[in-house]
Design a protein around this motif. Sequence first.
Motif: not given
Length: 231
Positions: A6-23
């Motif tokens: 089980x692999x997390x996405x934001x900050x794990x696969x992606x380099x940054x928290x993508x939801x925060x980037x969008x917001x």
Amino acid sequence: MEWQAIVDFDGTISCQDTTDQILERFAAPSWQEVEQDWIDGKIGSRECMKRQVEMLRVSPGLLDSFIADIEIDWDFPAFVRLCMRHDIPVTVVSDGLDRTIRAVLNRAGLGFLPIVANHLGYAGEGRWQLTSPYASTTGGCDSGTCKCAVADSLHRPLTLLVGDGKSDHCVAGQADLVFAKKGLIAHCRDQGLPHHPFTDFSEAVGLLEELLCATAASGRTRELTKDTIDG
């Protein structure tokens, strides 16, 4: 081998928290006040994200164009290939947004991976809404995606968690093996949870290769896992 990853996405696969980037780019500034309410424990993450997503004002085309520039850890595909060679299914399980995750993984050639996340739906006129099809049905978890329930539903007896933050805290206590980065390292240390710290997926690949080689040599999957971490 009866592992599942089980692999997390934001900050794990992606380099940054993508939801925060969008917001930060497309939401009213008051999204940060809602974020602070979540940090202070006044609301759960599901309520936090639902309210924040309602603040977005962006067309689907512009949002997708923004998502196209999101960077991931480009050693993650190597981690997936290693898991596939050893019959370890990889599921991306996130308290983030499915639209973002799917687009980023497709661009990386990993669109075949199962994604479990909140659903970001377009409501018209630049507005968006959040639904959480994988939220807890028992009321014991306030996340949009209950990672503990997802782990149980995948049915393999041994779970490898790869994560970085608060949404991984609960499942970290249940997983058989934890690869932790950033805030998840501190949580595991505070709670006395066995874990392997890592900074990027090149390190995670090395850790998993070492574990798999040791397991093949001994044939004691669960016991060796625990001993390796503690040692």
